[in-house]
Design an enzyme around this catalytic site. Structure first.
Site, PDB file in Angstrom:
ATOM      1  CG  HIS A 119      -9.052-133.660  21.166  1.00  0.00           C
ATOM      2  ND1 HIS A 119      -8.283-134.381  20.074  1.00  0.00           N
ATOM      3  CD2 HIS A 119     -10.083-133.534  21.283  1.00  0.00           C
ATOM      4  CE1 HIS A 119      -9.282-135.163  19.209  1.00  0.00           C
ATOM      5  NE2 HIS A 119     -10.485-134.623  19.780  1.00  0.00           N
ATOM      6  CG  HIS A 141     -12.193-133.551  15.570  1.00  0.00           C
ATOM      7  ND1 HIS A 141     -12.520-132.996  16.008  1.00  0.00           N
ATOM      8  CD2 HIS A 141     -12.158-134.779  16.083  1.00  0.00           C
ATOM      9  CE1 HIS A 141     -12.462-133.245  16.996  1.00  0.00           C
ATOM     10  NE2 HIS A 141     -11.720-134.176  17.794  1.00  0.00           N
ATOM     11  CD  GLU A 171     -11.017-139.502  15.145  1.00  0.00           C
ATOM     12  OE1 GLU A 171     -11.740-138.943  15.310  1.00  0.00           O
ATOM     13  OE2 GLU A 171     -10.944-140.154  16.718  1.00  0.00           O
TER      14      GLU A 171
HETATM   15  N1  HPA Z   1     -14.253-137.244  16.610  1.00  0.00           N
HETATM   16  C1  HPA Z   1     -15.213-136.851  15.569  1.00  0.00           C
HETATM   17  N2  HPA Z   1     -16.055-136.773  16.575  1.00  0.00           N
HETATM   18  C2  HPA Z   1     -16.184-136.650  17.912  1.00  0.00           C
HETATM   19  C3  HPA Z   1     -15.087-137.354  18.820  1.00  0.00           C
HETATM   20  C4  HPA Z   1     -13.586-137.318  18.057  1.00  0.00           C
HETATM   21  O1  HPA Z   1     -12.659-138.494  18.593  1.00  0.00           O
HETATM   22  N3  HPA Z   1     -15.176-137.106  20.129  1.00  0.00           N
HETATM   23  C5  HPA Z   1     -16.292-136.603  20.124  1.00  0.00           C
HETATM   24  N4  HPA Z   1     -16.641-136.552  18.552  1.00  0.00           N
HETATM   25 ZN    ZN Z   2     -12.414-135.196  19.636  1.00  0.00          ZN
END
Ligand code: HPA
Ligand code: ZN
Length: 336
Positions: free
Chosen positions: A14, A192, A195
């Site tokens: 990642h 993703h 988060e």
């Molecule tokens: N999250 C979403 N988009 C992103 C991230 C992340 O951690 N890093 C770079 N683009």
């Molecule tokens: Zn990321």
């Protein structure tokens, strides 16, 4: 402990290549290319690296990427990262890139991929690498499909697709069409999810996109049924603790759930996300959580092993990397 972690063979799964653009290289390239940055000095830029959330980071991150113009710029960026990764004991790196960020500025996708590949080829003897094309979820599903079509001539140069950028309000199911095309082309799939947004986003990435790994995934803990599913299916989570701290997901890293999820049996990995912006590369991330959460040596080894197992490297090389990891651990006295 840092020396032990540095020598530990590991995979980085990642890592956004645009997020490795250090201020020095950003200013050098901007100057060379005649690009106007909204910051007058490196000090002013670094002072802006105080983030409230994901969105406040993304604004600066996209501004910085504007310094990258030529194939050589992208090659220089990747070379700088790979040199650092090799020094950090990374034996396999699966690197995200955001073509839409560059195509919006009139840069051809072939320029981006060509530069990145050139650097990866230069490092082929010291590190195994793969490229993962990420769709920007704040843009439309049609734009994602068009981006995939633009990438078609270069599919031999990428191993998979991912999904990044502003999560809340842009759920995974919007991007089913682009992911279906990638799957049909034989590519690997990651996204993703979880988060900042709720566990439903993780379910959607798994069920609707067919994601094989979840990037971040820390919000999964709020749904015990989802955690059980991640354990049962051994779905890897590519966690990035310093990123989570800087973007206020866990403002105090001692509250991070990495250890709890690891001990619950989730296939947790440690990665650096955007190291130039979040204050640390992969070893810094390992050290930060090992100290804050008091991880044992066995747990650090487990995380490194998880990372190699969760990688998309071919089976033969994977076995060799895991053998290398075990030989390293056996060769280092327990109190080093
Ligand atoms: N999250 C979403 N988009 C992103 C991230 C992340 O951690 N890093 C770079 N683009
Ligand atoms: Zn990321």
């Amino acid at each position: 402990m840092r020396d032990f972690i540095k020598g530990l063979p590991k995979a980085e799964l990642h890592l956004h290549i645009e997020g490795t653009l250090e201020p020095e290289l950003m200013f050098e390239l901007a100057h060379k290319n005649g690009v106007d940055l909204p910051f007058d000095s490196i000090a002013e830029l670094r002072a802006a690296y105080e983030f409230d959330d994901l969105q406040s980071f993304l604004g600066i991150y996209y501004q910085g990427a504007a310094a990258l113009i030529t194939e050589d710029d992208f090659a220089a960026l990747m070379r700088a990262y790979l040199a650092r990764a090799v020094a950090d004991g990374v034996v396999r790196a699966e690197v995200f890139f955001d073509p839409q960020t560059h195509m919006e500025r009139g840069i051809e996708i072939g320029t981006v991929i060509g530069g990145l590949r050139k650097a990866m080829d230069d490092f082929a003897d010291s590190i195994s690498t793969g490229l993962i094309l990420c769709f920007l979820r704040h843009l439309s599903p049609d734009d994602a499909v068009a981006t995939f079509e633009a990438a078609r001539p270069y599919l031999n140069d990428i191993i998979g697709v991912g999904l990044d950028s502003s999560e809340i309000g842009n759920p995974p199911e919007r991007f089913v069409a682009a992911f279906d095309l990638a799957r049909e082309a034989g590519l690997r799939l990651v996204a993703h999810a979880g988060e900042e947004a709720a566990p439903e986003y993780v379910w959607s990435a798994l069920d609707n996109l067919g994601a094989e790994r979840i990037d971040h995934g820390v919000q999964s803990e709020k749904d015990p049924e989802l955690v059980q599913h991640l354990v049962d299916k051994q779905v890897p989570l590519t966690m990035c603790p310093l990123s989570n701290q800087k973007l206020q997901v866990f403002p105090d890293i001692r509250d991070h759930n990495l250890r709890r999820l690891l001990e619950r049996g989730v296939k947790v990995t440690i990665n650096s996300d955007d190291p130039a912006y979040f204050g640390g590369y992969i070893v810094d991330n390992y050290v930060a959580v090992a100290e804050a959460l008091d991880l044992s040596r066995d747990q650090m080894v487990q995380v490194a092993e998880n990372s190699i197992e969760a990688s998309f490297v071919g089976e033969d090389r994977k076995v060799k990397m895991l053998d290398g990891l075990r030989a390293y651990v056996a060769g280092v006295p327990v109190r080093d």
